[in-house]
Motif scaffolding. Structure first.
Motif, PDB file in Angstrom:
ATOM      1  N   VAL A  12       0.839  -1.195   0.000  1.00  0.00           N
ATOM      2  CA  VAL A  12       0.000   0.000   0.000  1.00  0.00           C
ATOM      3  C   VAL A  12       0.875   1.247   0.000  1.00  0.00           C
ATOM      4  O   VAL A  12       2.098   1.176  -0.040  1.00  0.00           O
ATOM      5  N   LYS A  19       4.906   0.432  -5.761  1.00  0.00           N
ATOM      6  CA  LYS A  19       4.063  -0.645  -5.234  1.00  0.00           C
ATOM      7  C   LYS A  19       3.893  -1.780  -6.239  1.00  0.00           C
ATOM      8  O   LYS A  19       3.937  -2.958  -5.868  1.00  0.00           O
ATOM      9  N   GLY A 103      -3.275   1.903  -3.717  1.00  0.00           N
ATOM     10  CA  GLY A 103      -3.220   3.020  -2.789  1.00  0.00           C
ATOM     11  C   GLY A 103      -4.560   3.677  -2.528  1.00  0.00           C
ATOM     12  O   GLY A 103      -4.598   4.765  -1.944  1.00  0.00           O
ATOM     13  N   ALA A 192       4.451  -0.718   3.122  1.00  0.00           N
ATOM     14  CA  ALA A 192       4.411   0.529   2.345  1.00  0.00           C
ATOM     15  C   ALA A 192       5.831   0.987   2.075  1.00  0.00           C
ATOM     16  O   ALA A 192       6.741   0.744   2.878  1.00  0.00           O
ATOM     17  N   GLN A 271      -2.683  10.259   0.446  1.00  0.00           N
ATOM     18  CA  GLN A 271      -2.448   8.825   0.646  1.00  0.00           C
ATOM     19  C   GLN A 271      -1.482   8.592   1.807  1.00  0.00           C
ATOM     20  O   GLN A 271      -1.703   7.707   2.645  1.00  0.00           O
TER      21      GLN A 271
END
Length: 309
Positions: A12, A19, A103, A192, A271
Motif C-alpha cells: 500500500v 508498489k 493506494g 508501504a 495517501q
C-alpha cells in the motif's frame, strides 16, 4: 514455508513509490497472485494514465480485478469488498498467497478490515441529487447536521454529502457509524514504501511526463468517445479530467500536464496521511538495499499461528 502458512500481503501507500513492482516481486517469491486495489485500474482502457502494469511488467503473475468496469460505470466499495474477498478465498484454495496492491485507502480497508458497508438505493440518491442541483448544498448540509452532526463535520464535497444522507434514509444510522475498525478479517501484513519527499515529487513529475509521451491525450480522446465524461468515478481520475479539458479546447496539453502533476502530488500527500495513520503498516525504505528480501522477511515473521499475529 508453504503459502498456506503466510498471511495476506498488502502493498500500500502513495502513488509513484513502486508498489506495482514490489507486489509482483513478492508474488513471485511467495507463490502469490496479485489483487488490484487501485480503484481507477478497474476501468477498461484506462491504462496509460493509471500506470496499469503491462503484460511484461506482470511477469507471468496472475492479476485480478483489473479491467472489470466500463468508464461509464461507478466503482463501489461494497462491490469491491465482496470481489476482493472472493479473490482471496479462491487464491487460497489454489494454495497461493493473495497480494493486494494499491493506494486507494478505503478500498484497501474494505478488503482487509472488519467493515460493514451500507447498501445503496438509486431512487433515494437520484432524489437527493435533484435536490442538490435545485437548491444547492446548503439545505442538504443543514439536514445532515440535524441527523448526523459527526458526518456533517467530516463531509467536504457534494458527493459524500449525498451519500451520508442516503445512508441515513436507508438505515436510520449515521454514516459515521459505518467507519472501519482497525481489525483484520484474516491475518494480514501491510507493507508501504517510504520515499524522500523531494524524490517522490521528482518521480511523479517524470511519471506524468512519461504518460504524456506514451499517448495519454489520445487515450483520453478515445475514452471520451466511450462515455468518459458521464462516468461518475472514472472522469475524476488523475490526468483524465485534466486532459478532457484539452479534448474540449479549454486547456493546452502543457497546462493539463502541469495540472496533473500538481493534482498527483496532492493525492500522494493524502495517501501518505491515510496510511501513516495506521500503526499496522510496516514502512520500508524504497531506496534501501535488499528491498524485496526485507519485505519477504517481514511477511514470514508475520505468519499466522503461535509466532504470528
Amino acid at each position: 514455508m508453504s503459502a498456506e502458512a503466510l498471511p495476506v500481503v498488502a502493498v500500500v501507500g502513495a502513488t509513484g513509490t513502486g508498489k506495482t513492482a514490489l507486489g509482483v516481486e513478492l508474488a513471485l517469491r511467495l507463490g502469490g497472485e496479485v489483487v488490484n486495489a487501485d480503484s481507477m485500474q478497474f476501468y477498461r482502457g484506462m491504462d496509460i494514465g493509471t500506470a496499469k502494469a503491462t503484460a511484461e511488467e506482470r511477469r507471468g503473475v496472475p492479476h485480478h480485478l483489473l479491467d472489470v468496469l466500463d468508464v461509464t460505470e461507478e466503482a463501489s466499495v461494497a462491490g469491491f469488498q465482496q470481489q476482493a474477498r472472493t479473490c482471496f478465498a479462491q487464491i487460497r484454495a489454489r494454495g497461493r498467497v493473495p497480494v493486494l496492491v494499491g493506494g486507494s485507502g478505503l478500498y484497501v480497508r474494505a478488503a482487509l478490515d472488519v467493515l460493514e458497508l451500507p447498501g445503496t438505493d438509486p431512487r433515494i440518491r437520484a432524489r437527493l441529487e435533484r435536490e442538490l442541483a435545485a437548491e444547492g448544498p446548503g439545505a442538504l448540509r443543514e439536514r445532515l447536521l440535524r441527523v448526523d452532526p459527526e458526518s456533517a463535520a467530516r463531509v467536504r464535497d457534494d458527493r459524500r454529502l449525498v451519500r451520508a444522507l442516503e445512508v441515513w434514509e436507508l438505515t436510520g444510522r449515521p454514516f459515521a457509524s459505518f467507519m472501519p475498525r482497525r481489525e483484520y478479517v484474516a491475518p494480514t501484513v501491510q507493507l508501504a514504501l517510504d520515499v524522500d519527499r523531494a524524490e517522490l515529487h521528482a518521480r511523479l513529475a517524470r511519471r506524468v511526463e512519461a504518460m504524456v509521451a506514451a499517448g495519454l491525450e489520445a487515450e483520453v480522446r478515445e475514452l471520451a468517445g466511450r462515455g468518459l465524461r458521464a462516468g461518475r468515478t472514472a472522469s475524476r481520475a488523475l490526468g483524465y479530467g485534466q486532459f478532457l479539458d484539452v479534448v474540449d479546447g479549454r486547456a493546452s496539453a502543457a497546462d493539463a500536464a502541469e495540472a496533473t502533476v500538481v493534482a498527483t502530488r496532492q493525492f500522494a500527500r493524502r495517501q501518505l496521511t491515510w496510511f501513516r495513520a495506521d500503526p499496522r503498516v510496516h514502512w520500508l525504505d524504497a531506496a534501501g538495499p535488499g528491498l524485496a528480501d526485507r519485505a519477504v522477511q517481514l511477511v514470514q515473521r508475520s505468519r499466522p499461528g503461535p509466532d504470528g499475529p
